[in-house]
Scaffold this active site. Structure first.
Site, PDB file in Angstrom:
ATOM      1  CE1 TYR A 165      -4.229  -2.575   5.276  1.00 30.53           C
ATOM      2  CE2 TYR A 165      -3.425  -0.359   4.836  1.00 30.53           C
ATOM      3  CZ  TYR A 165      -3.948  -1.553   4.384  1.00 30.53           C
ATOM      4  OH  TYR A 165      -4.183  -1.744   3.045  1.00 30.53           O
TER       5      TYR A 165
ATOM      6  CB  SER B  55      -0.875   0.021   1.261  1.00 29.92           C
ATOM      7  OG  SER B  55      -1.397   1.325   1.486  1.00 29.92           O
TER       8      SER B  55
HETATM    9  P1  NAP Z   1     -11.501  -6.528   0.242  1.00 30.56           P
HETATM   10  O1  NAP Z   1     -12.438  -6.210  -0.855  1.00 30.56           O
HETATM   11  O2  NAP Z   1     -11.976  -6.437   1.660  1.00 30.56           O
HETATM   12  O3  NAP Z   1     -10.888  -7.948  -0.053  1.00 30.56           O
HETATM   13  C1  NAP Z   1     -10.144  -8.644   0.906  1.00 30.56           C
HETATM   14  C2  NAP Z   1     -10.106 -10.097   0.486  1.00 30.56           C
HETATM   15  O4  NAP Z   1      -9.367 -10.825   1.479  1.00 30.56           O
HETATM   16  C3  NAP Z   1     -11.479 -10.721   0.403  1.00 30.56           C
HETATM   17  O5  NAP Z   1     -11.517 -11.601  -0.699  1.00 30.56           O
HETATM   18  C4  NAP Z   1     -11.595 -11.517   1.694  1.00 30.56           C
HETATM   19  O6  NAP Z   1     -12.451 -12.624   1.457  1.00 30.56           O
HETATM   20  C5  NAP Z   1     -10.146 -11.942   1.884  1.00 30.56           C
HETATM   21  N1  NAP Z   1      -9.864 -12.248   3.286  1.00 30.56           N
HETATM   22  C6  NAP Z   1     -10.090 -11.482   4.383  1.00 30.56           C
HETATM   23  N2  NAP Z   1      -9.734 -12.143   5.496  1.00 30.56           N
HETATM   24  C7  NAP Z   1      -9.282 -13.362   5.084  1.00 30.56           C
HETATM   25  C8  NAP Z   1      -8.775 -14.495   5.751  1.00 30.56           C
HETATM   26  N3  NAP Z   1      -8.670 -14.531   7.098  1.00 30.56           N
HETATM   27  N4  NAP Z   1      -8.394 -15.574   5.028  1.00 30.56           N
HETATM   28  C9  NAP Z   1      -8.512 -15.569   3.675  1.00 30.56           C
HETATM   29  N5  NAP Z   1      -8.974 -14.521   2.991  1.00 30.56           N
HETATM   30  C10 NAP Z   1      -9.351 -13.429   3.683  1.00 30.56           C
HETATM   31  O7  NAP Z   1     -10.214  -5.585   0.205  1.00 30.56           O
HETATM   32  P2  NAP Z   1      -9.246  -5.112  -0.974  1.00 30.56           P
HETATM   33  O8  NAP Z   1      -9.237  -3.631  -0.936  1.00 30.56           O
HETATM   34  O9  NAP Z   1      -9.560  -5.803  -2.226  1.00 30.56           O
HETATM   35  O10 NAP Z   1      -7.853  -5.589  -0.392  1.00 30.56           O
HETATM   36  C11 NAP Z   1      -6.961  -6.443  -1.075  1.00 30.56           C
HETATM   37  C12 NAP Z   1      -5.535  -6.060  -0.661  1.00 30.56           C
HETATM   38  O11 NAP Z   1      -5.237  -4.751  -1.137  1.00 30.56           O
HETATM   39  C13 NAP Z   1      -5.290  -6.050   0.843  1.00 30.56           C
HETATM   40  O12 NAP Z   1      -4.028  -6.624   1.125  1.00 30.56           O
HETATM   41  C14 NAP Z   1      -5.278  -4.560   1.158  1.00 30.56           C
HETATM   42  O13 NAP Z   1      -4.526  -4.268   2.307  1.00 30.56           O
HETATM   43  C15 NAP Z   1      -4.644  -4.007  -0.109  1.00 30.56           C
HETATM   44  N6  NAP Z   1      -4.922  -2.569  -0.328  1.00 30.56           N
HETATM   45  C16 NAP Z   1      -6.169  -2.103  -0.450  1.00 30.56           C
HETATM   46  C17 NAP Z   1      -6.378  -0.733  -0.615  1.00 30.56           C
HETATM   47  C18 NAP Z   1      -7.760  -0.134  -0.743  1.00 30.56           C
HETATM   48  O14 NAP Z   1      -7.907   1.091  -0.586  1.00 30.56           O
HETATM   49  N7  NAP Z   1      -8.786  -0.933  -1.022  1.00 30.56           N
HETATM   50  C19 NAP Z   1      -5.281   0.143  -0.659  1.00 30.56           C
HETATM   51  C20 NAP Z   1      -4.004  -0.378  -0.531  1.00 30.56           C
HETATM   52  C21 NAP Z   1      -3.816  -1.732  -0.370  1.00 30.56           C
HETATM   53  P3  NAP Z   1     -13.297 -13.452   2.526  1.00 30.56           P
HETATM   54  O15 NAP Z   1     -14.011 -12.482   3.403  1.00 30.56           O
HETATM   55  O16 NAP Z   1     -14.178 -14.292   1.653  1.00 30.56           O
HETATM   56  O17 NAP Z   1     -12.289 -14.295   3.263  1.00 30.56           O
END
Ligand code: NAP
Length: 264
Positions: A156, A143
């Site tokens: 985080y 991130s």
């Molecule tokens: P998201 O829509 O909440 O997706 C998170 C994913 O992780 C979901 O598929 C969730 O599925 C899975 N997950 C959560 N807990 C889990 C567990 N214990 N075991 C296995 N799977 C798990 O969030 P996102 O924004 O796409 O995030 C993806 C990545 O991008 C993360 O690493 C996040 O830190 C990074 N990121 C996001 C942003 C942003 O602004 N969105 C910015 C920078 C970095 P289930 O609930 O089905 O398990």
């Protein structure tokens, strides 16, 4: 090189929503078979049916809670032993908000288990298998808060600085073995992560929020250009290079036999 070597199976963690679901779609569109990992089996199966129908690739669902040792070990073993897998999208992650003093032990443990322990164990398994095969790609989702920790929550931000550091070291370990490594540093991206962690993305200045499809397409463009670090919203790549140049300038003086004069 066979077609399956060119388009190996991609294992994507956190594929049930947000960034992971878009990676699954984009990689399937590029002809990769995909292995979808997350906890919510129903959502994964719905995505699998859609990807199979639209892209004609093989899609497998592997429901796992990566914060639990048994499930993590299962996915890790699959990655270590299944030689058809040649791409890891190390994406599953959670966020939290509030100060470090306000965080509960359970919140801290859950975030470290997923964002650090699981990411490290899966990267290690992929590094071993891909390194031995002399091919492969590891994409780690960090991130921009890895570079600007004051912008967000301490645990985080620190977890994402860890992912960036891990990726940079891994690159050095794998570059001569034919394995490509990339850290992706998204800014605010419109996904469920915000509501899941109790924050409302609607309260963030919309000029700072990227749509998830645009973010993943930019990250894949960075991958195609062989970037080690991709910051999708950064207009001028030279700004990142300037940071690396400044960092490298510290290099010769970071470890010496005597303390700096100002400390004596
Ligand atoms: P998201 O829509 O909440 O997706 C998170 C994913 O992780 C979901 O598929 C969730 O599925 C899975 N997950 C959560 N807990 C889990 C567990 N214990 N075991 C296995 N799977 C798990 O969030 P996102 O924004 O796409 O995030 C993806 C990545 O991008 C993360 O690493 C996040 O830190 C990074 N990121 C996001 C942003 C942003 O602004 N969105 C910015 C920078 C970095 P289930 O609930 O089905 O398990």
């Amino acid at each position: 090189m066979s077609a399956s070597t060119l388009t190996p199976t991609a294992l994507i963690t956190g594929a049930s929503s947000g960034i992971g679901a878009v990676y699954a779609e984009r990689l399937a569109a590029r002809g990769h078979d995909v292995l979808l990992v997350a906890r919510d089996r129903q959502r994964l199966e719905a995505l699998a049916a859609d990807l199979q129908a639209r892209h004609g690739v093989n899609v497998e669902v592997l429901a796992a809670d990566l914060s639990q040792p048994t499930d993590l070990s299962h996915v890790e073993q699959r990655l270590r032993t299944d030689q058809s897998i040649g791409v890891l999208v190390n994406n599953a992650g959670i966020a939290m908000h509030g100060t470090l003093a306000e965080a509960t032990p359970e919140q801290i443990d859950a975030l470290v288990a997923l964002n650090i322990v699981a990411v490290t164990r899966l990267a290690s398994a992929a590094a071993a298998q891909f390194g031995k095969a002399g091919r492969g790609t590891i994409i780690n989702l960090a991130s921009v808060v890895a570079l600007a920790p004051e912008m967000f929550n301490a645990v985080y931000s620190a977890s994402k600085a860890y992912v960036l550091s891990l990726t940079q070291t891994l690159h050095g370990e794998l570059r001569d073995k034919g394995v490509q490594v990339q850290a992706v540093l998204p800014g605010v991206t419109r996904t469920e992560i915000w509501e899941r962690s109790g924050l409302d993305v609607a309260h963030i200045d919309p000029r700072m929020v990227m749509e998830v499809g645009e973010m993943v397409d930019a990250a894949l463009s960075g991958l195609d250009s062989k970037e080690l670090v991709t910051i999708p919203s950064l207009p001028n790549a030279a700004d990142w290079q300037a940071l690396i140049t400044a960092r490298d300038a510290l290099g010769p003086n970071l470890s010496r036999s005597s303390a700096a004069a100002r400390y004596k």
